[in-house]
Scaffold this motif. Sequence first.
Motif, short mmCIF file in Angstrom:
data_model
loop_
_atom_site.label_atom_id
_atom_site.label_comp_id
_atom_site.label_asym_id
_atom_site.label_seq_id
_atom_site.Cartn_x
_atom_site.Cartn_y
_atom_site.Cartn_z
N ARG A 47 26.42 56.53 35.48
CA ARG A 47 25.44 55.64 34.86
C ARG A 47 25.91 54.19 34.78
N LEU A 48 27.21 53.96 34.93
CA LEU A 48 27.75 52.61 34.82
C LEU A 48 28.14 52.06 36.19
N LYS A 49 28.03 50.76 36.35
CA LYS A 49 28.42 50.12 37.62
C LYS A 49 29.90 49.80 37.66
N SER A 50 30.47 49.49 36.48
CA SER A 50 31.86 49.10 36.43
C SER A 50 32.69 50.08 35.60
N CYS A 51 34.00 49.96 35.72
CA CYS A 51 34.92 50.78 34.93
C CYS A 51 36.17 49.94 34.67
N ASP A 52 37.05 50.45 33.82
CA ASP A 52 38.30 49.76 33.50
C ASP A 52 39.42 50.37 34.32
N ALA A 53 40.24 49.51 34.91
CA ALA A 53 41.46 49.95 35.57
C ALA A 53 42.61 49.44 34.71
N ILE A 54 43.35 50.36 34.11
CA ILE A 54 44.46 50.01 33.24
C ILE A 54 45.75 50.14 34.04
N PHE A 55 46.45 49.02 34.24
CA PHE A 55 47.71 49.01 34.97
C PHE A 55 48.85 48.88 33.97
N PHE A 56 49.93 49.65 34.18
CA PHE A 56 51.04 49.62 33.24
C PHE A 56 52.36 49.66 34.01
N ASN A 57 53.30 48.81 33.60
CA ASN A 57 54.60 48.76 34.27
C ASN A 57 55.76 49.10 33.34
N GLY A 58 55.47 49.73 32.23
CA GLY A 58 56.52 50.10 31.29
C GLY A 58 56.63 49.15 30.11
N THR A 59 56.19 47.91 30.30
CA THR A 59 56.24 46.93 29.20
C THR A 59 54.90 46.22 29.00
N GLU A 60 54.14 46.06 30.06
CA GLU A 60 52.90 45.29 29.99
C GLU A 60 51.71 46.14 30.42
N LEU A 61 50.64 46.06 29.63
CA LEU A 61 49.41 46.79 29.88
C LEU A 61 48.33 45.77 30.26
N VAL A 62 47.72 45.93 31.44
CA VAL A 62 46.68 44.99 31.88
C VAL A 62 45.41 45.77 32.18
N GLU A 63 44.29 45.32 31.59
CA GLU A 63 43.00 45.96 31.78
C GLU A 63 42.15 45.09 32.69
N LEU A 64 41.80 45.62 33.86
CA LEU A 64 40.97 44.94 34.83
C LEU A 64 39.65 45.68 34.97
N VAL A 65 38.54 44.98 34.80
CA VAL A 65 37.22 45.59 34.96
C VAL A 65 36.83 45.44 36.43
N VAL A 66 36.57 46.58 37.09
CA VAL A 66 36.22 46.60 38.51
C VAL A 66 34.95 47.40 38.73
#
Length: 167
Positions: A47-66
């Motif tokens: 039902r949604l066009k976009s979603c969240d991609a959560i990237f994590f490297n052990g110290t930093e969490l980045v949320e990218l909407v794609v």
Amino acid sequence: MTELSGRLGKETVKSRFEGSKITFIGLKKIQTIENVWFVYFQRVSKRLKSCDAIFFNGTELVELVVQQGDIEKITDAITYPSYIGGMDPLPWKKMEKTAKKYDWTIEDWQHVLEDPSESQSDSDGDWIPPLEEEDSEEEDSEEEDSEEEDSEEEDSEEPSAKRRKRS
């Protein structure tokens, strides 16, 4: 190298995926995350066009909407594990706090994110109950079947016996 457009916070950025490194290029700044451990896709729904991609490297969490159509492009371009969740976002701040407190490794994160139905062993599927239990269960079910047949016969002989008059 794969390049996609997405949203980082309120800013639209271009994302470059190179091995375990991601570079986010925006109008105001360039942000790079190296040695990414995993990506987790959440809010995934037809039902949604976009979603969240959560990237994590052990110290930093980045949320990218794609765009949801970009999930496959991302998973093809990356060298680290990817996980696809459902509609509900995970409690990332709480998980991050717990991870710092207990000094989680990449294996700890993977254990938390893996689907429990995939990791269950099939050892229970091979278990066969003792023969005695099977025999007694079969006898019980045969008795129940014969009782049901008897009650059906009674129903057909006197159908009016179960009817009640309304007052």
